[in-house]
Design a protein around this motif. Structure first.
Motif, PDB file in Angstrom:
ATOM      1  N   ILE A   1      -1.419   4.059  -5.896  1.00  0.00           N
ATOM      2  CA  ILE A   1      -0.815   3.283  -4.814  1.00  0.00           C
ATOM      3  C   ILE A   1      -0.627   2.084  -5.551  1.00  0.00           C
ATOM      4  CG2 ILE A   1      -1.731   1.838  -2.915  1.00  0.00           C
ATOM      5  CD1 ILE A   1      -4.284   3.935  -2.886  1.00  0.00           C
ATOM      6  N   ASP A   2       0.659   1.354  -4.944  1.00  0.00           N
ATOM      7  CA  ASP A   2       1.348   0.250  -5.430  1.00  0.00           C
ATOM      8  C   ASP A   2       1.333  -0.903  -4.156  1.00  0.00           C
ATOM      9  OD1 ASP A   2       2.897  -1.528  -6.926  1.00  0.00           O
ATOM     10  OD2 ASP A   2       4.926  -0.678  -6.174  1.00  0.00           O
ATOM     11  N   ASP A   3       0.754  -1.963  -4.582  1.00  0.00           N
ATOM     12  CA  ASP A   3       0.909  -2.951  -3.576  1.00  0.00           C
ATOM     13  C   ASP A   3       1.217  -4.544  -4.134  1.00  0.00           C
ATOM     14  OD1 ASP A   3      -0.569  -3.324  -0.467  1.00  0.00           O
ATOM     15  OD2 ASP A   3      -0.624  -5.195  -1.693  1.00  0.00           O
TER      16      ASP A   3
ATOM     17  N   VAL B   1      -5.696   5.203  -8.758  1.00  0.00           N
ATOM     18  CA  VAL B   1      -4.954   4.196  -9.447  1.00  0.00           C
ATOM     19  C   VAL B   1      -4.406   2.970  -8.479  1.00  0.00           C
ATOM     20  CG1 VAL B   1      -3.519   3.251 -11.447  1.00  0.00           C
ATOM     21  CG2 VAL B   1      -4.929   5.242 -11.490  1.00  0.00           C
ATOM     22  N   VAL B   2      -4.730   1.801  -8.668  1.00  0.00           N
ATOM     23  CA  VAL B   2      -4.164   0.884  -7.826  1.00  0.00           C
ATOM     24  C   VAL B   2      -3.383  -0.223  -8.466  1.00  0.00           C
ATOM     25  CG1 VAL B   2      -4.272  -0.642  -5.901  1.00  0.00           C
ATOM     26  CG2 VAL B   2      -5.785   1.176  -6.106  1.00  0.00           C
ATOM     27  N   PHE B   3      -2.130  -0.341  -8.225  1.00  0.00           N
ATOM     28  CA  PHE B   3      -1.296  -1.482  -8.970  1.00  0.00           C
ATOM     29  C   PHE B   3      -1.217  -2.601  -7.823  1.00  0.00           C
ATOM     30  CE2 PHE B   3       1.797  -0.242 -12.441  1.00  0.00           C
ATOM     31  CZ  PHE B   3       0.806   0.531 -12.986  1.00  0.00           C
ATOM     32  N   MET B   4      -1.590  -3.896  -8.330  1.00  0.00           N
ATOM     33  CA  MET B   4      -1.716  -4.996  -7.576  1.00  0.00           C
ATOM     34  C   MET B   4      -0.722  -6.270  -8.197  1.00  0.00           C
ATOM     35  SD  MET B   4      -5.101  -5.025  -5.839  1.00  0.00           S
ATOM     36  CE  MET B   4      -6.112  -4.855  -7.109  1.00  0.00           C
TER      37      MET B   4
ATOM     38  N   PHE C   1       0.832  -1.202   0.064  1.00  0.00           N
ATOM     39  CA  PHE C   1      -0.109  -0.042   0.049  1.00  0.00           C
ATOM     40  C   PHE C   1       0.738   1.228  -0.118  1.00  0.00           C
ATOM     41  CE2 PHE C   1      -3.609   2.602   0.898  1.00  0.00           C
ATOM     42  CZ  PHE C   1      -4.630   2.015   0.256  1.00  0.00           C
ATOM     43  N   SER C   2       1.803   1.277  -0.858  1.00  0.00           N
ATOM     44  CA  SER C   2       2.806   2.458  -0.961  1.00  0.00           C
ATOM     45  C   SER C   2       2.130   3.558  -1.978  1.00  0.00           C
ATOM     46  CB  SER C   2       4.198   2.201  -1.580  1.00  0.00           C
ATOM     47  OG  SER C   2       4.652   0.966  -0.921  1.00  0.00           O
ATOM     48  N   TYR C   3       1.917   4.708  -1.319  1.00  0.00           N
ATOM     49  CA  TYR C   3       1.496   5.932  -2.042  1.00  0.00           C
ATOM     50  C   TYR C   3       2.660   6.248  -2.773  1.00  0.00           C
ATOM     51  CZ  TYR C   3      -2.987   6.301   0.518  1.00  0.00           C
ATOM     52  OH  TYR C   3      -4.070   6.086   1.150  1.00  0.00           O
ATOM     53  N   ARG C   4       2.384   6.267  -4.363  1.00  0.00           N
ATOM     54  CA  ARG C   4       3.425   6.900  -5.180  1.00  0.00           C
ATOM     55  C   ARG C   4       3.113   8.550  -5.593  1.00  0.00           C
ATOM     56  NH1 ARG C   4       7.202   3.104  -6.522  1.00  0.00           N
ATOM     57  NH2 ARG C   4       8.373   5.147  -6.982  1.00  0.00           N
TER      58      ARG C   4
ATOM     59  N   ALA D   1      -8.198  -6.878   1.107  1.00  0.00           N
ATOM     60  CA  ALA D   1      -7.534  -6.091   2.171  1.00  0.00           C
ATOM     61  C   ALA D   1      -7.248  -4.600   1.471  1.00  0.00           C
ATOM     62  CB  ALA D   1      -6.363  -6.623   2.839  1.00  0.00           C
ATOM     63  N   VAL D   2      -6.578  -4.781   0.355  1.00  0.00           N
ATOM     64  CA  VAL D   2      -6.367  -3.455  -0.220  1.00  0.00           C
ATOM     65  C   VAL D   2      -7.806  -2.601  -0.514  1.00  0.00           C
ATOM     66  CG1 VAL D   2      -5.589  -2.532  -2.581  1.00  0.00           C
ATOM     67  CG2 VAL D   2      -4.304  -4.251  -1.400  1.00  0.00           C
TER      68      VAL D   2
END
Length: 451
Positions: A323-325, A428-431, A311-314, A335-336
């Motif tokens: 967000i990158d997870d 935007v969420v990267f997983m 859950f890193s805020y870029r 959970a994300v």
């Protein structure tokens, strides 16, 4: 270091792996000659080279470092993810070099040290990193082997002394059964790694075998509700140790910690998501049990900046959040999602997911479809194979059809930034646990308008 005092040369097959690189850094810091192979070039392998470790991307025997070729007493450390037909692996095996799995090396290092080990299918990296940070900030001299890059130290190794060792205990290939834990935690026991274990029941047995390694006088902490014996840990529930009086203020959790003996007040955690609150309670419970002065712990927790790709805020602006997870399992995706909705209510969320392993995609297809359907829009990349050969019929296109969300499409890495920009999403969420992480900085620059 003890066990490895008389060995001068160490060679790692798969040195760029997160667990392998921490060991490489450890032996390098101890003044040993360290080198290794990895097929990929990443920020981590670049850092290892900067630290004086030779990293080669050729798997040819003739390209091995001269010191390793000459010194038959070298120790060869390998990961179970390395294919057994790897030319260097075959060479070392045929030439009777001493070879040890990563897990065995970590196990030998923990013997003779007071060891705090964190296991679990999810949560172990953040919890062990948090625990190491709490102990170090409380003035204790520790060594920590972590399964991620702790933001506070920009490393997966903390080398500060020998009062205790903190280790992430990995269930993959039953690696954690090599450890000698005095205090341990099990954060979760969801079905995973079915390619190794075959079925869910065997995973649970493996975690119970890990718990059985704790000696008399030691203690097990476990997520409330798991079928284990020890001290239960939870969030706002009836666990033996729990976060209570929880408030969200300015994007951070504020809470008190209730134990059987007393309630400690005034904790703050800046990591979003209920799962991270659970991780924090586990780390705090272990730190208090070990003897960390409770007075230092609130300040220490407030200063914990998290783990890269957790859950890193870029980008974090009012009009755009990126967000990158590392999420690669349905319950991690859930959970994300919970954390995103809690921290960014009402915002339109675009998820970008790279499945990891054909077998995992097959085994949890329905749960993946359900969890990925929760986002407002979805971009799906091809499956990252890691250690596997393709399985007929198991593709991202097949998974896409199962997802009950009309706003979904396949995308290639090459067209990713253009497609993301065209969506105008607010969040935007990267997983994913594959190489999607290598795209993050490029996409961040594109979205932030820096290119």
């Amino acid at each position: 270091m003890g066990h490895y005092d008389n060995i001068q040369n160490f060679y790692f097959i798969g040195i760029g792996g997160i667990g392998m690189s921490a060991l490489a850094r450890y032996f390098n810091a101890e003044g040993k000659k360290v080198a290794g192979y990895d097929r990929g070039r990443t920020e981590l392998t670049r850092q290892l080279q900067e630290e004086g470790i030779e990293v080669i991307s050729s798997d040819k025997v003739e390209d091995l470092p001269e010191a390793i070729q000459k010194d038959r007493e070298s120790l060869i450390i390998y990961t179970p993810a390395i294919p057994k037909d790897h030319p260097q692996y075959l060479h070392f095996t045929a030439d009777s070099y001493t070879m040890e799995k990563r897990a065995a090396v970590l196990g030998n290092l923990t013997k003779g040290h007071f060891t705090l080990a964190v296991a679990g299918t999810h949560g172990k990296t953040t919890t062990s990193s948090m625990l190491a940070h709490l102990l170090k900030q409380s003035g204790l001299k520790i060594t920590a082997f972590l399964g991620g890059i702790a933001e506070n130290y920009n490393s997966n190794l903390i080398l500060d002394g020998e009062e205790a060792m903190v280790v992430e205990a990995d269930e993959f290939d039953r690696s954690f059964l090599s450890l000698s834990p005095n205090l341990a935690a099990i954060t979760s026991m969801d079905a995973d790694h079915l390619d190794i274990y075959g079925e869910d029941a065997q995973i649970k047995e493996s975690f119970k075998a890990f718990a059985a390694l704790i000696p008399e006088g030691g203690k097990l902490f476990y997520a409330n509700g798991l079928p284990l014996l020890g001290t239960s840990v939870g969030v706002d529930d009836d666990a033996d140790v729990a976060a209570v009086n929880i408030r969200v203020k300015n994007g951070s959790y504020h809470f008190d910690l209730r134990t059987k003996e007393k309630t400690f007040e005034g904790f703050e955690l800046s990591l979003p998501g209920k799962h991270n609150l659970q991780n924090a309670v586990t780390a705090l419970a272990m730190a208090i049990e070990f003897g960390a002065p409770p007075g230092f712990l609130a300040e220490a927790l407030a200063s914990f900046n998290g783990v890269q790709r957790r859950f890193s805020y870029r980008i974090k602006r009012d009009d755009l959040v990126f967000i990158d997870d590392y999420a690669h399992h349905p319950s991690e995706i859930m959970a994300v999602h919970q954390a995103v909705r809690e921290m960014h209510p009402g915002k339109r969320v675009l998820a970008v997911f790279q499945p990891h392993l054909f077998s995992r995609t097959r085994d949890f297809a329905e749960a993946f479809a359900e969890s990925l359907s929760l986002f407002d829009e979805l971009l799906l990349l091809d499956i990252y194979p890691a250690r596997e050969k393709p399985i007929e019929g198991i593709t991202s296109e097949w998974l896409l059809k199962l997802i009950k969300n009309d706003k979904k499409e396949m995308v290639s890495k090459e067209e990713l930034s253009e497609v993301i920009k065209s969506k105008n999403a607010e969040v935007v969420v990267f997983m994913g646990a594959g190489d999607i992480g290598n795209e993050v900085e490029k996409i961040r620059k594109e979205l932030a308008g820096e290119n």
